[in-house]
Design a protein around this motif. Structure first.
Motif, PDB file in Angstrom:
ATOM      1  N   ILE A 139       0.833  -1.204   0.000  1.00  0.00           N
ATOM      2  CA  ILE A 139       0.000   0.000   0.000  1.00  0.00           C
ATOM      3  C   ILE A 139       0.870   1.257   0.000  1.00  0.00           C
ATOM      4  CG2 ILE A 139      -1.621   1.334   1.435  1.00  0.00           C
ATOM      5  CD1 ILE A 139      -2.961  -1.404   2.089  1.00  0.00           C
ATOM      6  N   GLU A 140       1.977   1.201   0.729  1.00  0.00           N
ATOM      7  CA  GLU A 140       2.884   2.363   0.732  1.00  0.00           C
ATOM      8  C   GLU A 140       3.511   2.613  -0.631  1.00  0.00           C
ATOM      9  OE1 GLU A 140       5.843   2.342   3.887  1.00  0.00           O
ATOM     10  OE2 GLU A 140       4.213   2.323   5.351  1.00  0.00           O
ATOM     11  N   ARG A 199       0.798   4.161  -2.774  1.00  0.00           N
ATOM     12  CA  ARG A 199       0.523   5.544  -2.397  1.00  0.00           C
ATOM     13  C   ARG A 199       1.627   6.487  -2.902  1.00  0.00           C
ATOM     14  NH1 ARG A 199      -0.043   6.598   3.873  1.00  0.00           N
ATOM     15  NH2 ARG A 199      -0.791   4.483   3.567  1.00  0.00           N
ATOM     16  N   ASP A 200       2.873   5.994  -2.823  1.00  0.00           N
ATOM     17  CA  ASP A 200       3.998   6.817  -3.279  1.00  0.00           C
ATOM     18  C   ASP A 200       3.925   7.125  -4.768  1.00  0.00           C
ATOM     19  OD1 ASP A 200       5.043   6.911  -0.782  1.00  0.00           O
ATOM     20  OD2 ASP A 200       6.584   5.398  -1.120  1.00  0.00           O
ATOM     21  N   LEU A 244       0.932   7.587  -6.426  1.00  0.00           N
ATOM     22  CA  LEU A 244      -0.349   8.225  -6.754  1.00  0.00           C
ATOM     23  C   LEU A 244      -0.247   9.730  -6.550  1.00  0.00           C
ATOM     24  CD1 LEU A 244      -3.017   5.957  -4.979  1.00  0.00           C
ATOM     25  CD2 LEU A 244      -2.231   5.841  -7.353  1.00  0.00           C
ATOM     26  N   ILE A 273      -1.745  12.662  -4.887  1.00  0.00           N
ATOM     27  CA  ILE A 273      -2.621  12.726  -3.719  1.00  0.00           C
ATOM     28  C   ILE A 273      -3.593  13.894  -3.878  1.00  0.00           C
ATOM     29  CG2 ILE A 273      -2.713  12.958  -1.196  1.00  0.00           C
ATOM     30  CD1 ILE A 273      -1.487  10.310  -2.203  1.00  0.00           C
ATOM     31  N   PHE A 288      -4.868   9.820   4.200  1.00  0.00           N
ATOM     32  CA  PHE A 288      -4.590   8.518   3.613  1.00  0.00           C
ATOM     33  C   PHE A 288      -4.181   7.551   4.734  1.00  0.00           C
ATOM     34  CE2 PHE A 288      -4.156   6.227  -0.190  1.00  0.00           C
ATOM     35  CZ  PHE A 288      -4.301   7.098  -1.262  1.00  0.00           C
ATOM     36  N   GLY A 289      -4.709   6.343   4.705  1.00  0.00           N
ATOM     37  CA  GLY A 289      -4.299   5.350   5.687  1.00  0.00           C
ATOM     38  C   GLY A 289      -5.219   5.267   6.880  1.00  0.00           C
ATOM     39  N   SER A 300     -11.900   6.664   3.287  1.00  0.00           N
ATOM     40  CA  SER A 300     -11.500   7.855   2.548  1.00  0.00           C
ATOM     41  C   SER A 300     -12.697   8.781   2.496  1.00  0.00           C
ATOM     42  CB  SER A 300     -11.084   7.488   1.124  1.00  0.00           C
ATOM     43  OG  SER A 300     -10.089   6.500   1.136  1.00  0.00           O
ATOM     44  N   ASN A 350      -2.791   5.423 -11.525  1.00  0.00           N
ATOM     45  CA  ASN A 350      -2.787   6.878 -11.360  1.00  0.00           C
ATOM     46  C   ASN A 350      -2.985   7.579 -12.702  1.00  0.00           C
ATOM     47  OD1 ASN A 350      -2.309   9.193  -9.519  1.00  0.00           O
ATOM     48  ND2 ASN A 350      -0.568   9.554 -10.878  1.00  0.00           N
ATOM     49  N   GLY A 409      -8.139   5.594  -2.048  1.00  0.00           N
ATOM     50  CA  GLY A 409      -8.040   4.504  -1.095  1.00  0.00           C
ATOM     51  C   GLY A 409      -8.103   3.160  -1.795  1.00  0.00           C
TER      52      GLY A 409
END
Lengths: 341, 341
Positions: free
Chosen positions: A24-25, A28-29, A31, A33, A41-42, A46, B123, B135
């Protein structure tokens, strides 16, 4: 359903080199935001601002047959649980889900009766929480896959996030712990139990309940400063609030049910271990402003539930459990998906 | 991604005894149906009224590696496509998705580079349509699974549904047909092609585009009476509108691109077959009130697209294609998932 820590001494580990939280990290890195997200986030859900003080709240949770459904669990139970575990994330924020979508992967040998059972379980999970399933997609897949996405509009008091706990707050939970871990270990490791114990503990795995009314009542009471559900285990949940809120916890009243104590005694396992490092348990773990404690309790009781104080949030960042001989560290680990191939 | 008809004479059939649409019907029969749904079950998206004339619009679509991703497609492309195909459902209703959730099933051997590629593709698919992913959930699974759920709030003119076409309406599409079917057959059956043909046609499979701006423009023009995307093929889309609107269609200008005509000639396959019975194609198929035709065309062109008239909606319930020697029936079938084990 996200646990990536390996369970202490147990044989049901996910063996992939990357854990779920690591994955997931990485995602996320990569995407972009969204700016001004009202929920970081997290957190459990959401959300986005949609004007006039309203939030669109959304959450997806994925159940995979081979890692999330014990052998003796029925398809009805698995499908219902897939919805309930997603409802639980809404419960922890005090938000009401209104509608849901289902993405369903079905193995080739799935027959009409199986599909009916899945549909009825999904519907049951949704209707118990006054939610409707309004659409979905299905596809052939090697595993049973049930991805549930729930959506709701929230107005009123702010959602209860993971990051609002303050030193001095009372930590409280909506029920006792250890049942589902004991139940899973009964199913997977043949722990010794009497039939009546087995019934109660296995039922907690097969027919979980989300504490939605309790969560909504707590949010409306404005007494809770932080909240999370315990789907990754009590220890994990406490660590999450501690990290996000920059507090520690001193836990002095761990609520363990009689059934868990009995099965622990019978099998010479540690009841505290079962209660702290479990998972698939959908209680709420909240911190409450001590001045508003009575209000919080009354709100939850008016919603038909109970709120048990279990300790205090502290200034230091330690997570400790009071035991007979002193203190014991609460580690950041929880129950792992129980099978990986 | 829902096709359950078997493709005529081709070898890429889903062999499970229950088709996807049958499965969806069984599930729907076992769900409590939400009262007053503004979009009927079975349309491209789901929606609920949230007051003040606003709709919450939502859709989930699931991509499964083994049946939806041709061997030479990259993970970036597969992930981007999973988002784009869901955006396309919003496009067909003229609604804008605002945020999305991802449920990701990853095979055990997935490495960090794979995950980065998937995240970047997801993305890209979202940001191209000004949407944010906010999410998700991930889990180990036997197949690559990418379930995308998109949500948006819509106000303004009513969504364009499948059920509003009237006899006399002009049928129109936003692009030509057959490329993706030709592209898939190049990838899967080694159709004979020149490199330049291959590049164009395979690209249509690997990097599809949803006609979101066109769909929003059409809805705002209030000129379209019905709309659907062509993800299940042009013939299938026409049948869907015909059934839901109780009309027929007479198609006299089938837009087939030069590349598709050339590959058809080269391989002695029927270009009309490629154009009608394809899929994985994300054009819009709409019916337009003839009095508002110019308005519709101008709206789509102002959005940077094109609108091609291809025929008329008729009173009888026949679906017919004008050909040199008379008429040919448009059958209700489309391209199947290309591999089932």
């Amino acid at each position: 359903m996200n646990r990536e820590e390996t369970q202490n001494g147990d044989s049901f580990k996910v063996s992939s080199s990357l854990g779920e939280r690591q994955i997931i990290e990485i995602i996320r890195d990569h995407l972009d935001i969204m700016p001004n997200m009202p929920v970081p986030f997290g957190d459990d859900v959401s959300a986005i601002n949609i004007g006039e003080g309203k939030l669109l709240v959304l959450k997806t949770d994925m159940l995979v047959g081979k890692t999330d459904v014990p052998p003796s669990m029925s398809l009805w139970q698995a499908a219902r649980k897939a919805v309930v575990m997603t409802v639980s994330d809404f419960a922890s924020k005090g938000a009401k889900p209104q509608v849901g979508l289902i993405s369903l992967g079905l193995p080739k040998n799935t027959n009409e009766g199986d599909i009916e059972e899945i549909a009825e379980g999904l519907n049951e999970g949704a209707r118990e929480y006054n939610t409707y399933l309004v659409g979905g997609d299905t596809n052939e897949a090697s595993d049973l896959i049930i991805a549930v996405s729930l959506v709701g509009i929230a107005d009123g008091p702010p959602l209860m996030l993971r990051n609002g706990a303050k030193a001095g707050d009372i930590v409280a939970v909506t029920g006792s712990f250890g049942q589902t871990t004991a139940g899973l270990r009964i199913l997977l490791e043949d722990l010794e139990v009497t039939q009546d114990l087995r019934d109660v503990l296995v039922r907690s795995v097969f027919v979980p309940r989300a504490k939605l009314d309790e969560g909504i009542a707590l949010r409306n009471s404005k007494a809770a400063t932080a909240s999370i559900d315990s789907s990754d285990g009590l220890a994990w949940s406490l660590h999450e609030i501690a990290e996000k809120s920059n507090v520690g916890f001193f836990i002095d009243k761990l609520p363990i049910s009689d059934e868990v104590k009995r099965v622990a005694q019978l099998n010479r396992v540690d009841a505290v271990e079962l209660a702290l490092y479990g998972g698939e348990e959908y209680e709420l773990v909240v911190t409450v402003n001590p001045k508003l404690w009575v209000k919080a309790v009354k709100a939850v009781e008016a919603a038909g539930g109970s709120l048990f104080p279990i300790g205090k949030a502290t200034k230091n960042n330690r997570l400790e459990l009071s035991v007979d001989y002193g203190k014991r560290e609460i580690e950041k680990r929880g129950w792992e998906h129980f099978k990986s191939n």
